[in-house]
Structures are given as structure tokens and as C-alpha cells.
Design an enzyme around this catalytic site. Sequence first.
Site, PDB file in Angstrom:
ATOM      1  N   ILE A  33       1.065  -0.990  -0.223  1.00 20.12           N
ATOM      2  CA  ILE A  33      -0.095   0.548   0.288  1.00 20.12           C
ATOM      3  C   ILE A  33       0.568   0.887   0.419  1.00 20.12           C
ATOM      4  CG2 ILE A  33       0.126   0.542   2.428  1.00 20.12           C
ATOM      5  CD1 ILE A  33      -3.014   0.801   1.835  1.00 20.12           C
ATOM      6  N   HIS A 104       5.884 -12.015   5.808  1.00 23.73           N
ATOM      7  CA  HIS A 104       6.313 -11.513   3.653  1.00 23.73           C
ATOM      8  C   HIS A 104       6.958 -11.089   3.892  1.00 23.73           C
ATOM      9  CE1 HIS A 104       5.678  -8.392   7.248  1.00 23.73           C
ATOM     10  NE2 HIS A 104       5.958  -7.514   6.258  1.00 23.73           N
TER      11      HIS A 104
HETATM   12  P1  AMP Z   1       7.108  -4.976   7.546  1.00 25.56           P
HETATM   13  O1  AMP Z   1       7.435  -3.715   8.269  1.00 25.56           O
HETATM   14  O2  AMP Z   1       8.315  -5.747   7.094  1.00 25.56           O
HETATM   15  O3  AMP Z   1       6.381  -5.296   8.793  1.00 25.56           O
HETATM   16  O4  AMP Z   1       6.096  -4.438   6.048  1.00 25.56           O
HETATM   17  C1  AMP Z   1       5.006  -4.240   6.397  1.00 25.56           C
HETATM   18  C2  AMP Z   1       4.408  -3.031   4.594  1.00 25.56           C
HETATM   19  O5  AMP Z   1       2.720  -3.469   4.820  1.00 25.56           O
HETATM   20  C3  AMP Z   1       4.562  -2.469   4.730  1.00 25.56           C
HETATM   21  O6  AMP Z   1       5.489  -1.925   3.664  1.00 25.56           O
HETATM   22  C4  AMP Z   1       3.221  -1.755   4.781  1.00 25.56           C
HETATM   23  O7  AMP Z   1       3.662  -0.379   3.519  1.00 25.56           O
HETATM   24  C5  AMP Z   1       2.607  -2.331   3.919  1.00 25.56           C
HETATM   25  N1  AMP Z   1       0.956  -2.379   4.588  1.00 25.56           N
HETATM   26  C6  AMP Z   1       0.354  -2.421   5.772  1.00 25.56           C
HETATM   27  N2  AMP Z   1      -0.922  -2.235   5.222  1.00 25.56           N
HETATM   28  C7  AMP Z   1      -1.299  -2.961   4.110  1.00 25.56           C
HETATM   29  C8  AMP Z   1      -2.596  -2.764   3.480  1.00 25.56           C
HETATM   30  N3  AMP Z   1      -3.381  -2.424   4.091  1.00 25.56           N
HETATM   31  N4  AMP Z   1      -1.972  -3.329   2.314  1.00 25.56           N
HETATM   32  C9  AMP Z   1      -1.191  -3.983   1.703  1.00 25.56           C
HETATM   33  N5  AMP Z   1       0.092  -3.260   2.550  1.00 25.56           N
HETATM   34  C10 AMP Z   1       0.462  -3.156   3.745  1.00 25.56           C
END
Ligand code: AMP
Length: 115
Positions: A33, A104
Site C-alpha cells: 500500500i 511476508h
Molecule cells: P514490514 O515493515 O516488513 O512489516 O512491512 C509491512 C508492509 O506492509 C509495509 O511496507 C506496509 O506499507 C505494508 N502494508 C501495511 N498495510 C497494508 C495493506 N493494507 N495493504 C498492503 N500493504 C500494507
Amino acid sequence: MYDDNNVFAKILRGEIPCKKIYEDDYALAFYDINPKAPIHALVITKGKYTCYTDFTGKASSEEINGYNKAILKTVEQLGLSEDNGFRLIFNNGKASGQEVPHLHAHILGGKVMPF
Ligand code: AMP
């Protein structure tokens, strides 16, 4: 301990929408996102794992293989390869910057990325 209320658990349950790229029995891939590169995708496990070490320590060989193949299929679907290059990142634990406690992989590409 896995938190069923994390945002990716909600996406898996269909409670929050996502821009889907790829899905199979082992993984779901969708666009981040808040992209940090021209192409920024996330590949999450279908199973409830908090992070990379949790996953590789507890998951079956079938799940680990299925998840890795899903990453590869996502990469191919995005038009990325060894030739044009991409970065694969797992943040593992809060101290690494992991914000969402559901495993992820970040796939980043679409530009030249100096280290
Ligand atoms: P991390 O810091 O490795 O946990 O990465 C989490 C990622 O999830 C970040 O890059 C956010 O931008 C992404 N993120 C959070 N909420 C969403 C969402 N609803 N849809 C898509 N990506 C998301």
C-alpha cells in the site's frame, strides 16, 4: 504468539481488500500500500506464522517449498528476473523494522537499486 488481528490476517480473511497479484494454497501476493520502489509486492503465507524464523522453524517442507514457489511465480508475474533484477527482503522481528507480525516477503524492483 500469532495475533489473529494483524492486518495481513484480515486481508487473508477478506475483511480488508488488497490488489492481488497471485494466490495459491500456500501464499497470497499483493501490492504494498506504501510502495518503496516502482514495483513493490508482498508475498504472505496462508499459514499463521509471525516471521521468517517462526516459519522456517515450524512449517512443513511442503509449506516451505510451496511458499518459495509462490514467491517465484509472483516475481515472474511482475516481469522481474535475474536479468532486470529485484530485491527480496524479509524483516524479521520488531528490531529489524517488521511492523506486521505475519510472515511476508517484500519484492522490490523496477529500478536500479544500489546497495
Ligand atoms: P514490514 O515493515 O516488513 O512489516 O512491512 C509491512 C508492509 O506492509 C509495509 O511496507 C506496509 O506499507 C505494508 N502494508 C501495511 N498495510 C497494508 C495493506 N493494507 N495493504 C498492503 N500493504 C500494507
